[in-house]
Structure formats: C-alpha cells, structure tokens
Scaffold this motif. Structure first.
Motif, mmCIF file in Angstrom:
data_model
loop_
_atom_site.group_PDB
_atom_site.id
_atom_site.type_symbol
_atom_site.label_atom_id
_atom_site.label_comp_id
_atom_site.label_asym_id
_atom_site.label_seq_id
_atom_site.Cartn_x
_atom_site.Cartn_y
_atom_site.Cartn_z
ATOM 1 N N GLY A 60 0.790 -1.217 0.000
ATOM 2 C CA GLY A 60 0.000 0.000 0.000
ATOM 3 C C GLY A 60 0.818 1.261 0.000
ATOM 4 O O GLY A 60 2.025 1.245 0.233
ATOM 5 N N GLY A 61 0.121 2.331 -0.263
ATOM 6 C CA GLY A 61 0.753 3.631 -0.276
ATOM 7 C C GLY A 61 1.798 3.755 -1.378
ATOM 8 O O GLY A 61 2.749 4.516 -1.245
ATOM 9 N N ILE A 62 1.612 2.998 -2.460
ATOM 10 C CA ILE A 62 2.615 3.022 -3.529
ATOM 11 C C ILE A 62 2.569 4.378 -4.218
ATOM 12 O O ILE A 62 1.520 4.814 -4.696
ATOM 13 N N ARG A 63 3.700 5.035 -4.236
ATOM 14 C CA ARG A 63 3.825 6.350 -4.860
ATOM 15 C C ARG A 63 4.837 6.263 -5.986
ATOM 16 O O ARG A 63 5.992 5.924 -5.765
ATOM 17 N N PHE A 64 4.371 6.543 -7.198
ATOM 18 C CA PHE A 64 5.261 6.608 -8.351
ATOM 19 C C PHE A 64 5.669 8.069 -8.507
ATOM 20 O O PHE A 64 4.871 8.898 -8.925
ATOM 21 N N VAL A 65 6.894 8.372 -8.126
ATOM 22 C CA VAL A 65 7.369 9.749 -8.029
ATOM 23 C C VAL A 65 7.999 10.234 -9.328
ATOM 24 O O VAL A 65 7.827 11.378 -9.725
ATOM 25 N N ALA A 66 8.747 9.364 -10.003
ATOM 26 C CA ALA A 66 9.447 9.734 -11.230
ATOM 27 C C ALA A 66 9.561 8.496 -12.117
ATOM 28 O O ALA A 66 9.566 7.368 -11.618
ATOM 29 N N PRO A 67 9.671 8.692 -13.439
ATOM 30 C CA PRO A 67 9.747 7.534 -14.336
ATOM 31 C C PRO A 67 11.125 6.859 -14.300
ATOM 32 O O PRO A 67 12.121 7.460 -13.929
ATOM 33 N N ILE A 68 11.104 5.599 -14.699
ATOM 34 C CA ILE A 68 12.335 4.836 -14.889
ATOM 35 C C ILE A 68 12.453 4.587 -16.389
ATOM 36 O O ILE A 68 11.475 4.222 -17.047
ATOM 37 N N HIS A 69 13.639 4.782 -16.926
ATOM 38 C CA HIS A 69 13.870 4.624 -18.355
ATOM 39 C C HIS A 69 14.632 3.334 -18.649
ATOM 40 O O HIS A 69 15.381 2.842 -17.806
ATOM 41 N N VAL A 70 14.437 2.819 -19.849
ATOM 42 C CA VAL A 70 15.184 1.642 -20.278
ATOM 43 C C VAL A 70 16.672 1.938 -20.161
ATOM 44 O O VAL A 70 17.135 3.033 -20.508
ATOM 45 N N GLY A 71 17.413 0.994 -19.621
ATOM 46 C CA GLY A 71 18.850 1.159 -19.452
ATOM 47 C C GLY A 71 19.253 1.766 -18.125
ATOM 48 O O GLY A 71 20.435 1.782 -17.786
ATOM 49 N N ASN A 72 18.266 2.274 -17.360
ATOM 50 C CA ASN A 72 18.589 2.814 -16.037
ATOM 51 C C ASN A 72 19.071 1.699 -15.116
ATOM 52 O O ASN A 72 18.600 0.566 -15.195
ATOM 53 N N LEU A 73 19.998 2.062 -14.237
ATOM 54 C CA LEU A 73 20.368 1.186 -13.139
ATOM 55 C C LEU A 73 19.311 1.402 -12.072
ATOM 56 O O LEU A 73 19.080 2.522 -11.629
ATOM 57 N N VAL A 74 18.637 0.318 -11.672
ATOM 58 C CA VAL A 74 17.539 0.392 -10.708
ATOM 59 C C VAL A 74 18.002 -0.234 -9.403
ATOM 60 O O VAL A 74 18.611 -1.307 -9.403
ATOM 61 N N GLU A 75 17.730 0.442 -8.288
ATOM 62 C CA GLU A 75 18.011 -0.086 -6.956
ATOM 63 C C GLU A 75 16.706 -0.120 -6.172
ATOM 64 O O GLU A 75 16.035 0.893 -6.040
ATOM 65 N N VAL A 76 16.369 -1.305 -5.676
ATOM 66 C CA VAL A 76 15.182 -1.458 -4.838
ATOM 67 C C VAL A 76 15.682 -1.806 -3.443
ATOM 68 O O VAL A 76 16.240 -2.875 -3.230
ATOM 69 N N SER A 77 15.513 -0.865 -2.518
ATOM 70 C CA SER A 77 15.985 -1.039 -1.147
ATOM 71 C C SER A 77 14.807 -1.354 -0.247
ATOM 72 O O SER A 77 13.784 -0.669 -0.296
ATOM 73 N N ALA A 78 14.970 -2.397 0.573
ATOM 74 C CA ALA A 78 13.909 -2.842 1.473
ATOM 75 C C ALA A 78 14.462 -2.936 2.883
ATOM 76 O O ALA A 78 15.602 -3.371 3.082
ATOM 77 N N LYS A 79 13.626 -2.541 3.864
ATOM 78 C CA LYS A 79 14.065 -2.545 5.269
ATOM 79 C C LYS A 79 12.896 -2.877 6.178
ATOM 80 O O LYS A 79 11.812 -2.321 6.034
ATOM 81 N N VAL A 80 13.120 -3.786 7.124
ATOM 82 C CA VAL A 80 12.118 -4.102 8.138
ATOM 83 C C VAL A 80 11.958 -2.879 9.040
ATOM 84 O O VAL A 80 12.948 -2.355 9.555
ATOM 85 N N ILE A 81 10.694 -2.434 9.223
ATOM 86 C CA ILE A 81 10.459 -1.282 10.105
ATOM 87 C C ILE A 81 9.494 -1.604 11.248
ATOM 88 O O ILE A 81 9.296 -0.782 12.130
ATOM 89 N N TYR A 82 8.908 -2.814 11.203
ATOM 90 C CA TYR A 82 8.023 -3.231 12.294
ATOM 91 C C TYR A 82 7.788 -4.733 12.152
ATOM 92 O O TYR A 82 7.675 -5.233 11.031
ATOM 93 N N THR A 83 7.717 -5.422 13.283
ATOM 94 C CA THR A 83 7.362 -6.842 13.248
ATOM 95 C C THR A 83 6.209 -7.103 14.194
ATOM 96 O O THR A 83 6.115 -6.513 15.269
ATOM 97 N N GLY A 84 5.337 -7.994 13.763
ATOM 98 C CA GLY A 84 4.292 -8.521 14.621
ATOM 99 C C GLY A 84 4.699 -9.933 15.018
ATOM 100 O O GLY A 84 5.884 -10.266 15.025
ATOM 101 N N THR A 85 3.721 -10.765 15.285
ATOM 102 C CA THR A 85 4.012 -12.148 15.663
ATOM 103 C C THR A 85 4.539 -12.945 14.468
ATOM 104 O O THR A 85 5.503 -13.693 14.574
ATOM 105 N N SER A 86 3.896 -12.758 13.309
ATOM 106 C CA SER A 86 4.305 -13.464 12.092
ATOM 107 C C SER A 86 4.501 -12.518 10.908
ATOM 108 O O SER A 86 4.950 -12.939 9.851
ATOM 109 N N SER A 87 4.173 -11.252 11.102
ATOM 110 C CA SER A 87 4.222 -10.293 9.993
ATOM 111 C C SER A 87 5.385 -9.319 10.130
ATOM 112 O O SER A 87 5.872 -9.060 11.226
ATOM 113 N N MET A 88 5.793 -8.801 8.983
ATOM 114 C CA MET A 88 6.861 -7.803 8.916
ATOM 115 C C MET A 88 6.406 -6.670 8.008
ATOM 116 O O MET A 88 5.937 -6.918 6.895
ATOM 117 N N HIS A 89 6.533 -5.456 8.482
ATOM 118 C CA HIS A 89 6.278 -4.280 7.662
ATOM 119 C C HIS A 89 7.612 -3.899 7.032
ATOM 120 O O HIS A 89 8.594 -3.657 7.748
#
Length: 161
Positions: free
Chosen positions: A56-85
């Motif tokens: 959720g809350g997906i925000r497309f801020v700027a376009p990505i072009h063919v040939g761009n180097l793309v970095e997708v960074s992910a980080k745990v910011i909250y955990t429940g009993t079995s879930s991770m945000h």
C-alpha cells in the motif's frame, strides 16, 4: 537460524521488455521488483518462506527509463508475531552518471508461513535508533489507519449488497 538480515538492496538494469506504450518502465514491472525485494528482505529477517499480505501507499514519483540502473531497497520497520512491515524505496539512475533519483516508495506487509501455509512466529525487531523508532511508530500509525479504512470499506460493501 544464525542471524537476521534487516535490509537488502536489489540492483539491475531496466530492460526493453519492462516498458509501457509510453516508453517508460511500467508500474507493474516496478511492483514486481518491489515484491521481490520485500520477499528477500522478509525471508532474510525471518529465515522462513514469506507471502505478501498487503502492499500500500505506492507512490510513483518519477519515471524509470530503459537502461537505467535500478536499486530497490527494502528494510524491516516493524514486526508482529508473524508479519513484517517492509519499507521500500526504488531509485534509478543512468549507470554512467550514478545520479540516483527516487522513483517509487511504499510499504509492504509480508507474513512468514510454515509448510502448511499457516502464519508462523518470527523474531521481533526492536528499534535502537531515533530514526528506527520513528519508522516503527509510523508503521503502527499506518496499520491503525488501514484498520479504519478496512472498516469503512466493509460498511460500503454491506450497503451495496
């Protein structure tokens, strides 16, 4: 499991097969990359197979072009009993210049499951820095807002029946 990994960054080049009719990388490709990074991050933290429960809350801020180097960074910011945000940022740049631009950001909730597909316990993440405390508090606030939205949507569904 030896040690949890809280964050991960996936890197690759945007390919011609990733573009839409306008010549930019289409949102579906970006969402796939986000889901892959969320899985790698949540599996690294929990040491278990994980499934996507919410994006959720997906925000497309700027376009990505063919040939761009793309970095997708992910980080745990909250955990429940079995879930991770998982907080995710997607950045892109010309690989010759490496001037990264934020293109997309969102929160994904992943759930660790056992061999029968049932939620299973994960290690708790405890924030240590002021920034991490703010991220955790933000995740909790968003979780409460999603509950309110869900209740409101349920009321609309009942009225439409």
């Amino acid at each position: 499991m030896a040690e949890q990994q809280r964050d991960i960054t996936l890197r690759f080049l945007a390919e011609p097969g990733d573009v839409n009719f306008g010549g930019k990388v289409h949102g579906g490709a970006v969402m796939k990359w986000v889901d892959l990074a969320a899985y790698a991050c949540s599996a690294g933290w929990s040491g278990k197979y994980c499934i996507t429960a919410y994006a959720g809350g997906i925000r497309f801020v700027a376009p990505i072009h063919v040939g761009n180097l793309v970095e997708v960074s992910a980080k745990v910011i909250y955990t429940g009993t079995s879930s991770m945000h998982i907080a995710l940022d997607v950045q892109a740049s010309d690989p010759k210049e490496l001037n990264k631009t934020l293109t997309t950001h969102c929160i994904v909730i992943m759930v660790a499951v056992d061999a029968n597909g049932k939620p299973t316990k994960i290690p708790e993440w405890i924030p240590e820095t002021e920034e991490d405390i703010k991220l955790r508090d933000s995740a909790i606030k968003l979780m409460n807002m999603r509950k309110e939205i869900g209740e409101e949507m349920e009321m609309h569904v009942k009225m439409l029946r």
